[in-house]
Design an enzyme around this catalytic site. Sequence first.
Site, PDB file in Angstrom:
ATOM      1  N   CYS A  51       0.826  -1.204  -0.153  1.00 17.25           N
ATOM      2  CA  CYS A  51       0.118   0.040   0.168  1.00 17.25           C
ATOM      3  C   CYS A  51       0.850   1.160  -0.089  1.00 17.25           C
ATOM      4  O   CYS A  51       1.949   1.301   0.707  1.00 17.25           O
ATOM      5  CB  CYS A  51      -0.972  -0.075   1.422  1.00 17.25           C
ATOM      6  SG  CYS A  51      -2.318   1.449   1.255  1.00 17.25           S
ATOM      7  N   CYS A  55       0.426   5.022   6.836  1.00 11.76           N
ATOM      8  CA  CYS A  55      -0.197   4.664   8.410  1.00 11.76           C
ATOM      9  C   CYS A  55       0.600   4.031   9.159  1.00 11.76           C
ATOM     10  O   CYS A  55       1.175   3.073   8.934  1.00 11.76           O
ATOM     11  CB  CYS A  55      -1.646   4.036   8.025  1.00 11.76           C
ATOM     12  SG  CYS A  55      -2.667   4.467   6.810  1.00 11.76           S
ATOM     13  N   CYS A  58       0.310   0.350  10.401  1.00  8.97           N
ATOM     14  CA  CYS A  58      -0.164  -0.642   9.274  1.00  8.97           C
ATOM     15  C   CYS A  58       0.925  -1.494   8.777  1.00  8.97           C
ATOM     16  O   CYS A  58       1.852  -1.020   8.163  1.00  8.97           O
ATOM     17  CB  CYS A  58      -0.890  -0.079   8.182  1.00  8.97           C
ATOM     18  SG  CYS A  58      -1.728  -1.400   7.284  1.00  8.97           S
ATOM     19  N   CYS A  95     -16.190  -9.545   5.947  1.00 13.63           N
ATOM     20  CA  CYS A  95     -15.687  -8.148   5.401  1.00 13.63           C
ATOM     21  C   CYS A  95     -14.224  -8.288   4.738  1.00 13.63           C
ATOM     22  O   CYS A  95     -13.694  -9.000   5.067  1.00 13.63           O
ATOM     23  CB  CYS A  95     -15.244  -7.242   6.650  1.00 13.63           C
ATOM     24  SG  CYS A  95     -14.332  -5.682   6.318  1.00 13.63           S
ATOM     25  N   CYS A 127     -19.564  -6.722   3.770  1.00 14.63           N
ATOM     26  CA  CYS A 127     -18.780  -5.541   4.075  1.00 14.63           C
ATOM     27  C   CYS A 127     -17.552  -5.218   3.195  1.00 14.63           C
ATOM     28  O   CYS A 127     -16.999  -6.181   2.921  1.00 14.63           O
ATOM     29  CB  CYS A 127     -18.360  -5.528   5.603  1.00 14.63           C
ATOM     30  SG  CYS A 127     -17.802  -3.902   6.067  1.00 14.63           S
ATOM     31  N   ARG A 259     -17.833  -3.050  17.997  1.00 12.54           N
ATOM     32  CA  ARG A 259     -17.089  -4.063  17.635  1.00 12.54           C
ATOM     33  C   ARG A 259     -15.806  -4.423  18.347  1.00 12.54           C
ATOM     34  O   ARG A 259     -14.942  -3.432  18.080  1.00 12.54           O
ATOM     35  CB  ARG A 259     -16.930  -4.313  16.330  1.00 12.54           C
ATOM     36  CG  ARG A 259     -18.119  -4.378  15.410  1.00 12.54           C
ATOM     37  CD  ARG A 259     -17.938  -4.631  13.882  1.00 12.54           C
ATOM     38  NE  ARG A 259     -19.545  -4.246  13.281  1.00 12.54           N
ATOM     39  CZ  ARG A 259     -20.401  -5.109  13.083  1.00 12.54           C
ATOM     40  NH1 ARG A 259     -20.363  -6.288  13.562  1.00 12.54           N
ATOM     41  NH2 ARG A 259     -21.347  -4.714  12.337  1.00 12.54           N
TER      42      ARG A 259
HETATM   43  N1  SAM Z   1      -6.710   0.357   3.154  1.00 10.61           N
HETATM   44  C1  SAM Z   1      -8.128   0.602   3.616  1.00 10.61           C
HETATM   45  C2  SAM Z   1      -8.270   1.815   4.738  1.00 10.61           C
HETATM   46  O1  SAM Z   1      -7.090   2.253   5.297  1.00 10.61           O
HETATM   47  O2  SAM Z   1      -9.284   2.313   4.929  1.00 10.61           O
HETATM   48  C3  SAM Z   1      -8.602  -0.733   4.137  1.00 10.61           C
HETATM   49  C4  SAM Z   1      -7.980  -1.636   5.081  1.00 10.61           C
HETATM   50  S1  SAM Z   1      -6.991  -1.177   6.436  1.00 10.61           S
HETATM   51  C5  SAM Z   1      -5.970  -2.222   6.822  1.00 10.61           C
HETATM   52  C6  SAM Z   1      -8.272  -0.981   7.733  1.00 10.61           C
HETATM   53  C7  SAM Z   1      -8.292  -0.571   8.987  1.00 10.61           C
HETATM   54  O3  SAM Z   1      -7.397  -1.485   9.937  1.00 10.61           O
HETATM   55  C8  SAM Z   1      -7.646   0.695   9.379  1.00 10.61           C
HETATM   56  O4  SAM Z   1      -8.328   1.670   9.281  1.00 10.61           O
HETATM   57  C9  SAM Z   1      -7.013   0.339  10.838  1.00 10.61           C
HETATM   58  O5  SAM Z   1      -8.001   1.202  11.886  1.00 10.61           O
HETATM   59  C10 SAM Z   1      -7.017  -1.065  10.957  1.00 10.61           C
HETATM   60  N2  SAM Z   1      -5.707  -1.645  11.348  1.00 10.61           N
HETATM   61  C11 SAM Z   1      -4.638  -1.596  10.572  1.00 10.61           C
HETATM   62  N3  SAM Z   1      -3.536  -1.954  10.865  1.00 10.61           N
HETATM   63  C12 SAM Z   1      -3.805  -2.174  12.476  1.00 10.61           C
HETATM   64  C13 SAM Z   1      -3.019  -2.594  13.398  1.00 10.61           C
HETATM   65  N4  SAM Z   1      -1.697  -2.859  13.614  1.00 10.61           N
HETATM   66  N5  SAM Z   1      -3.706  -2.640  14.878  1.00 10.61           N
HETATM   67  C14 SAM Z   1      -4.934  -2.345  14.791  1.00 10.61           C
HETATM   68  N6  SAM Z   1      -5.734  -1.960  13.731  1.00 10.61           N
HETATM   69  C15 SAM Z   1      -5.199  -1.967  12.609  1.00 10.61           C
HETATM   70  C1  DTB Z   2     -11.162  -2.521  11.882  1.00 16.16           C
HETATM   71  O1  DTB Z   2     -11.490  -1.467  12.454  1.00 16.16           O
HETATM   72  N1  DTB Z   2     -10.584  -3.611  12.218  1.00 16.16           N
HETATM   73  C2  DTB Z   2     -10.338  -4.625  11.135  1.00 16.16           C
HETATM   74  C3  DTB Z   2     -11.583  -4.012  10.136  1.00 16.16           C
HETATM   75  N2  DTB Z   2     -11.782  -2.799  10.541  1.00 16.16           N
HETATM   76  C4  DTB Z   2     -10.797  -4.128   8.580  1.00 16.16           C
HETATM   77  C5  DTB Z   2      -8.921  -4.618  10.556  1.00 16.16           C
HETATM   78  C6  DTB Z   2      -7.826  -4.940  11.715  1.00 16.16           C
HETATM   79  C7  DTB Z   2      -6.437  -5.120  11.296  1.00 16.16           C
HETATM   80  C8  DTB Z   2      -5.557  -5.433  12.091  1.00 16.16           C
HETATM   81  C9  DTB Z   2      -4.193  -5.595  11.441  1.00 16.16           C
HETATM   82  C10 DTB Z   2      -4.005  -6.658  10.469  1.00 16.16           C
HETATM   83  O2  DTB Z   2      -4.559  -7.892  10.615  1.00 16.16           O
HETATM   84  O3  DTB Z   2      -3.538  -6.507   9.421  1.00 16.16           O
HETATM   85 FE1  SF4 Z   3      -2.931   1.267   3.379  1.00 17.39          FE
HETATM   86 FE2  SF4 Z   3      -2.938  -0.106   5.644  1.00 17.39          FE
HETATM   87 FE3  SF4 Z   3      -3.107   2.684   5.630  1.00 17.39          FE
HETATM   88 FE4  SF4 Z   3      -5.135   1.158   4.741  1.00 17.39          FE
HETATM   89  S1  SF4 Z   3      -4.387   1.166   6.851  1.00 17.39           S
HETATM   90  S2  SF4 Z   3      -4.525   2.800   3.667  1.00 17.39           S
HETATM   91  S3  SF4 Z   3      -3.990  -0.644   3.937  1.00 17.39           S
HETATM   92  S4  SF4 Z   3      -1.270   1.535   4.990  1.00 17.39           S
END
Ligand code: SAM
Ligand code: DTB
Ligand code: SF4
Length: 323
Positions: A51, A55, A58, A95, A127, A259
């Site tokens: 990506c 973030c 992430c 989802c 979702c 959730r």
């Molecule tokens: N790329 C899209 C976005 O950012 O909206 C969708 C996927 S993103 C992985 C969805 C959500 O996962 C993020 O908004 C964040 O709240 C959650 N998330 C990602 N990495 C995480 C982590 N290490 N711990 C907790 N939540 C996480």
């Molecule tokens: C959300 O708030 N939590 C879920 C879902 N929406 C998409 C994702 C959590 C992702 C945690 C990090 C991972 O497994 O990559």
């Molecule tokens: Fe990309 Fe992760 Fe940010 Fe979603 S949360 S936009 S997958 S870097």
Amino acid sequence: MNPTLSKDAVREIYESPLLELIYRAATVHRQHHDPQEVQVCTLLSVKTGGCPEDCAYCPQAARYHTGVQAHKLMEVDEVLTAAQRAKDAGSTRFCMGAAWREVRDNRDFDKVLEMVKGVNQLDMEVCCTLGMLTETQAQKLKDAGLYAYNHNLDTSEEFYSDIISTRTYDDRLQTINHVQKVGISACSGGIIGMGESHDDRIGMLHTLAALPQAPESVPVNALVAVEGTPLEHQKRVSVWDMVRMIATARILMPKAMVRLSAGRVNMTMEEQALCFMAGANSIFAGEKLLTTPNPDVDADQEMFQTLNIRPRPAFKAQKLEAV
Ligand code: SAM
Ligand code: DTB
Ligand code: SF4
């Protein structure tokens, strides 16, 4: 729901004595939901890693070295097989997540629309979480049968630029608005444990609850600190902080599904029970979230048995409204 809600009113709830807060949230919870029901949802990463966004939490951001292997968009039939498996295991919401900054109008999006159609035909709540969307793209998803769209605010407006620099808080709010405009159910929440203050948590809850239309689904994630991300050394968030967040969300958004999302893998059954007591009524099941581990299915089954919890059926609110 409540554009007149002040941040001070949210602070007052959030800062109330913990046991009073839990009691109040549990009371509100019982007025709007069956406290013995918890919805079981399944996540699938349909496009993993690589990506372009930054973030800080992430593991899927291309710029960090986290060991997550990038994978192009999955095939429709693979996704539908996974959805059927999730349904057979008792999940009522599926989802699909993509590591995209935003949706582009290309063949990959057409494929996602096919996935949405297929999952919808399984009679599950479908979702997606695909990054930013235009209103036209939201309409296409709606037409394909999308039930809900996840787009988290993640934190407060003030702290946002400490966590993400490649998009703005306003971009986030706009996508939520596009989703709601076309009649898709909005799912939006955040993460705690990223170094934010209590004021930031209060600010995020205030923004969510004061939206012209509050989200129907509010995920509360505890940061999963992944090696290689800038937040790798953050210490594990206290369960009391999770409970405070969940209880405040429950009181502010009584009808929403709250959730208990990422971070369960580090929580005991007793800690999760407190979160349910405070108003959480959904979990993600299955050994993986998107890329990080989640409790195993047997442990969750045991937890449901011990706590006398039943999985909640799909489309429940919708059916109730139709009666
Ligand atoms: N790329 C899209 C976005 O950012 O909206 C969708 C996927 S993103 C992985 C969805 C959500 O996962 C993020 O908004 C964040 O709240 C959650 N998330 C990602 N990495 C995480 C982590 N290490 N711990 C907790 N939540 C996480
Ligand atoms: C959300 O708030 N939590 C879920 C879902 N929406 C998409 C994702 C959590 C992702 C945690 C990090 C991972 O497994 O990559
Ligand atoms: Fe990309 Fe992760 Fe940010 Fe979603 S949360 S936009 S997958 S870097």
